[in-house]
Scaffold this motif. Structure first.
Motif, PDB file in Angstrom:
ATOM      1  N   GLN A  20       0.945  -1.154   0.092  1.00 30.76           N
ATOM      2  CA  GLN A  20      -0.021   0.070  -0.074  1.00 30.76           C
ATOM      3  C   GLN A  20       0.759   1.336   0.039  1.00 30.76           C
ATOM      4  O   GLN A  20       1.898   1.462   0.640  1.00 30.76           O
ATOM      5  CB  GLN A  20      -1.032   0.133   1.384  1.00 30.76           C
ATOM      6  CG  GLN A  20      -1.823  -1.191   1.393  1.00 30.76           C
ATOM      7  CD  GLN A  20      -2.775  -1.048   0.313  1.00 30.76           C
ATOM      8  OE1 GLN A  20      -3.561   0.062  -0.187  1.00 30.76           O
ATOM      9  NE2 GLN A  20      -3.027  -2.034  -0.561  1.00 30.76           N
TER      10      GLN A  20
ATOM     11  N   GLU B 189      -6.781  -6.777  -8.141  1.00 40.05           N
ATOM     12  CA  GLU B 189      -6.101  -6.145  -6.912  1.00 40.05           C
ATOM     13  C   GLU B 189      -5.182  -4.969  -7.490  1.00 40.05           C
ATOM     14  O   GLU B 189      -5.417  -3.763  -7.194  1.00 40.05           O
ATOM     15  CB  GLU B 189      -5.463  -6.736  -5.913  1.00 40.05           C
ATOM     16  CG  GLU B 189      -6.416  -7.512  -5.258  1.00 40.05           C
ATOM     17  CD  GLU B 189      -7.356  -6.889  -4.165  1.00 40.05           C
ATOM     18  OE1 GLU B 189      -6.966  -5.751  -3.467  1.00 40.05           O
ATOM     19  OE2 GLU B 189      -8.640  -6.896  -4.189  1.00 40.05           O
TER      20      GLU B 189
ATOM     21  N   LYS C 157      -7.058  -2.407  -9.595  1.00 42.05           N
ATOM     22  CA  LYS C 157      -7.827  -1.621  -8.597  1.00 42.05           C
ATOM     23  C   LYS C 157      -7.042  -0.642  -7.821  1.00 42.05           C
ATOM     24  O   LYS C 157      -7.430   0.545  -7.784  1.00 42.05           O
ATOM     25  CB  LYS C 157      -8.596  -2.301  -7.773  1.00 42.05           C
ATOM     26  CG  LYS C 157      -9.257  -1.599  -6.436  1.00 42.05           C
ATOM     27  CD  LYS C 157      -9.950  -2.737  -5.632  1.00 42.05           C
ATOM     28  CE  LYS C 157     -10.611  -2.046  -4.401  1.00 42.05           C
ATOM     29  NZ  LYS C 157     -11.087  -3.149  -3.547  1.00 42.05           N
ATOM     30  N   HIS C 158      -5.746  -0.944  -7.280  1.00 35.86           N
ATOM     31  CA  HIS C 158      -5.171  -0.015  -6.453  1.00 35.86           C
ATOM     32  C   HIS C 158      -4.525   1.119  -7.252  1.00 35.86           C
ATOM     33  O   HIS C 158      -4.440   2.181  -7.035  1.00 35.86           O
ATOM     34  CB  HIS C 158      -3.834  -0.651  -5.690  1.00 35.86           C
ATOM     35  CG  HIS C 158      -4.323  -1.434  -4.651  1.00 35.86           C
ATOM     36  ND1 HIS C 158      -4.985  -0.962  -3.473  1.00 35.86           N
ATOM     37  CD2 HIS C 158      -4.304  -2.865  -4.413  1.00 35.86           C
ATOM     38  CE1 HIS C 158      -5.109  -1.777  -2.557  1.00 35.86           C
ATOM     39  NE2 HIS C 158      -4.751  -2.973  -3.305  1.00 35.86           N
TER      40      HIS C 158
ATOM     41  N   GLN D 144      -5.726   2.234  -9.944  1.00 32.94           N
ATOM     42  CA  GLN D 144      -6.853   3.470 -10.425  1.00 32.94           C
ATOM     43  C   GLN D 144      -7.330   4.259  -9.124  1.00 32.94           C
ATOM     44  O   GLN D 144      -7.477   5.551  -9.287  1.00 32.94           O
ATOM     45  CB  GLN D 144      -8.144   2.825 -10.751  1.00 32.94           C
ATOM     46  CG  GLN D 144      -7.900   2.018 -12.128  1.00 32.94           C
ATOM     47  CD  GLN D 144      -9.029   1.188 -12.721  1.00 32.94           C
ATOM     48  OE1 GLN D 144      -9.621   0.450 -11.903  1.00 32.94           O
ATOM     49  NE2 GLN D 144      -9.239   1.066 -13.878  1.00 32.94           N
ATOM     50  N   GLU D 145      -7.095   3.797  -8.039  1.00 28.62           N
ATOM     51  CA  GLU D 145      -7.514   4.261  -6.601  1.00 28.62           C
ATOM     52  C   GLU D 145      -6.326   5.322  -6.350  1.00 28.62           C
ATOM     53  O   GLU D 145      -6.671   6.463  -5.731  1.00 28.62           O
ATOM     54  CB  GLU D 145      -7.603   3.409  -5.533  1.00 28.62           C
ATOM     55  CG  GLU D 145      -8.784   2.654  -5.567  1.00 28.62           C
ATOM     56  CD  GLU D 145      -8.915   1.752  -4.390  1.00 28.62           C
ATOM     57  OE1 GLU D 145      -7.996   1.277  -3.756  1.00 28.62           O
ATOM     58  OE2 GLU D 145     -10.067   0.946  -4.105  1.00 28.62           O
ATOM     59  N   GLU D 146      -5.103   5.047  -6.721  1.00 30.77           N
ATOM     60  CA  GLU D 146      -4.137   5.900  -6.278  1.00 30.77           C
ATOM     61  C   GLU D 146      -3.614   6.814  -7.433  1.00 30.77           C
ATOM     62  O   GLU D 146      -3.160   7.631  -7.509  1.00 30.77           O
ATOM     63  CB  GLU D 146      -2.822   5.324  -6.023  1.00 30.77           C
ATOM     64  CG  GLU D 146      -2.713   4.368  -4.843  1.00 30.77           C
ATOM     65  CD  GLU D 146      -1.927   3.428  -4.469  1.00 30.77           C
ATOM     66  OE1 GLU D 146      -0.886   3.166  -5.299  1.00 30.77           O
ATOM     67  OE2 GLU D 146      -1.651   2.930  -3.352  1.00 30.77           O
TER      68      GLU D 146
ATOM     69  N   PRO E  12      -6.430   8.620  -9.719  1.00 29.79           N
ATOM     70  CA  PRO E  12      -7.602   8.915 -10.342  1.00 29.79           C
ATOM     71  C   PRO E  12      -7.489   9.753 -11.442  1.00 29.79           C
ATOM     72  O   PRO E  12      -6.747  10.896 -11.493  1.00 29.79           O
ATOM     73  CB  PRO E  12      -8.275   9.810  -9.183  1.00 29.79           C
ATOM     74  CG  PRO E  12      -7.117  10.330  -8.297  1.00 29.79           C
ATOM     75  CD  PRO E  12      -5.969   9.179  -8.397  1.00 29.79           C
TER      76      PRO E  12
END
Length: 368
Positions: free
Chosen positions: A92, A153, A156-157, A159-161, A163
Motif C-alpha cells: 500500500q 487488485e 484496482k489499487h 486506479q485508486e491511487e 484517479p
C-alpha cells in the motif's frame, strides 16, 4: 619468505656488532643462518603440545568454535502445498501520483512484462513495481485463480491511487507449469495474443525447502530443480525467441538468490543453493549469447526477505530468525518492496549498458 628472514637476521647481527666496540666480533655470514627445519626433535615437541588447529578438531559439539558456520541436519522445512501457501497482499502507498521527479529512463510505459510466480511474495511485489512504472503485466502462476485475484487488485489499487489516469496498465493472469516446456510455450503464445507483444521477463517462480543432502527425497529434488532451473531456462528462451523474431530489443531479470554465492546456515539446502547458482550463471550466459539481438539479461540475488511464507516459517522456528539476522550486517531481514527499485532499474532503459550483472539485495550478508 626466506629472503625476508635472512634480511631480518642480518640486521640484528650488524646491530650487535656495532654495539660491541671494545670487543670486535666478526659478523656471521648471512648464509650460515640455520634454515627453518622440521627436525625429529621439533616434531616430537609438537606432538606433546598440539597446536591450535589440532586442539580445535578435538572440540565437542557443545563448543562454540565454528558452530555458527555449520548446517544443522535436524532442520527440515518442506515447501507447502499450493492450497497451504499463505496469500500475499499488494504493497500500500507505493503507487499514487508521482510528485517527485525522477529519470525518464526508468519508465516502462508501453512495455509488457511477464512475471513468473507473480501471484505471491516477491513476484507479486515486482509485478506491482512494473505496474507503478507504467507497464502492462502478465502474471504467470501455477495458481491461476490467485493470479487473477491479484491482477484485479493491482489494477484496482492503481486506479485508486491515480484517479483520472488516462493510461491504466493492463494486468492479466495466466496458468503455467514452468517446469514443462510445452506449457511455457503455450503460455507465452497466450500472453502475446492478449497483450500483442512481450518486452520484458522476470523469472520469480521458484521455491526452497530444507533437507540434509543425504536424506533429500529424489522426487522433491527433481521438482525443485524443475521449477527453479528448468522453469527459468524455458521461459527465458521462449521470450528471447519472441524478441528475436520481432527484431525487438528487450531485457530480462532472472531471480536468483544470495544462496547461489554462499552456503546458508544453519538450515541445509544444497539443491536450492546449486539451483540458484545455476540461475546466476544462466543470466551471464544468456547475456553474452543474446547481446547481438539487443537483449539484456541480468540477475537479482535477494537475501533473507520477509515474505508471508518466510514470516510463517519464522513464527514456527524463532531460533532461525535470531541466527539469520545475527549474520546480516544491517541486522534485519529485507522487505519485499526493497526489490521494487532494483527490478525497475534492470528492466528499464536506465540500465541500458548493464547486462550479465548480479545485483545482490541482501543487507550485506555476502560481503562479510
Amino acid at each position: 619468505m626466506l629472503t625476508s628472514r635472512i634480511i631480518s637476521r642480518s640486521s640484528k647481527v650488524a646491530t650487535a656488532t656495532t654495539s660491541r666496540l671494545t670487543t670486535p666480533v666478526r659478523p656471521k655470514s648471512i648464509y650460515s643462518i640455520r634454515p627453518i627445519t622440521c627436525s625429529t626433535k621439533l616434531y616430537k615437541e609438537d606432538k606433546r603440545q598440539p597446536n591450535f588447529a589440532s586442539r580445535a578438531l578435538e572440540q565437542t559439539e557443545d563448543d562454540h568454535e565454528g558452530a555458527f558456520g555449520r548446517t544443522d541436519n535436524t532442520i527440515r522445512i518442506e515447501h507447502p502445498d499450493e492450497m497451504e501457501h499463505p496469500p500475499s497482499k499488494p504493497i500500500q502507498g507505493r503507487g499514487g501520483l508521482h510528485f517527485k521527479r525522477t529519470l525518464a529512463s526508468f519508465t516502462m510505459e508501453n512495455r509488457t512484462v511477464i512475471v513468473t510466480g507473480g501471484a505471491r511474495g516477491l513476484g507479486l511485489v515486482m509485478s506491482q513495481a512494473c505496474v507503478i512504472s507504467g507497464a502492462d503485466v502478465a502474471i504467470v502462476d501455477l495458481n491461476k485463480d490467485e493470479g487473477q485475484r491479484q491482477a484485479d487488485e493491482l489494477m484496482k489499487h492503481f486506479q485508486e491511487e491515480n484517479p483520472g489516469a488516462e493510461n491504466v496498465p493492463k494486468v492479466t493472469a495466466h496458468y503455467c507449469d514452468v517446469s514443462d516446456n510445452e506449457s511455457v510455450k503455450s503460455t507465452v503464445a497466450e500472453i502475446v495474443k492478449v497483450h500483442g507483444k512481450v518486452d520484458h521477463l522476470v523469472t520469480s517462480a521458484g521455491f526452497t525447502e530444507n533437507f540434509d543432502a543425504i536424506a533429500y527425497p529424489p522426487d522433491r529434488l527433481r521438482k525443485l530443480w524443475g521449477v527453479d532451473v528448468d522453469g527459468t531456462y524455458f521461459f527465458a528462451c521462449e521470450v528471447a525467441r519472441h524478441l528475436i523474431d520481432r527484431k525487438a530489443k528487450g531485457s530480462m531479470v532472472l531471480i536468483g538468490s544470495m544462496s547461489g554465492a554462499i552456503v546458508n546456515v544453519p538450515q541445509p539446502q544444497a539443491p536450492y543453493n546449486a539451483a540458484k547458482a545455476a540461475v546466476r550463471h544462466l543470466a551471464s550466459s544468456f547475456a553474452v549469447e543474446w547481446a547481438h539481438a539487443g537483449i539484456r539479461v541480468n540477475c537479482i540475488s535477494p537475501g533473507y526477505m520477509l515474505t508471508a511464507l518466510t514470516e510463517k516459517i519464522m513464527i514456527e522456528n524463532p531460533d532461525l530468525h535470531k541466527q539469520w539476522t545475527s549474520l546480516i550486517p544491517t541486522g534485519k531481514m529485507g522487505q519485499p518492496e526493497d526489490l521494487m527499485g532494483a527490478v525497475c532499474y534492470l528492466l528499464s532503459d536506465a540500465s541500458g549498458y548493464v547486462t550479465g550483472a548480479d545485483l545482490r539485495v541482501d543487507g550485506g550478508y555476502t560481503i562479510t
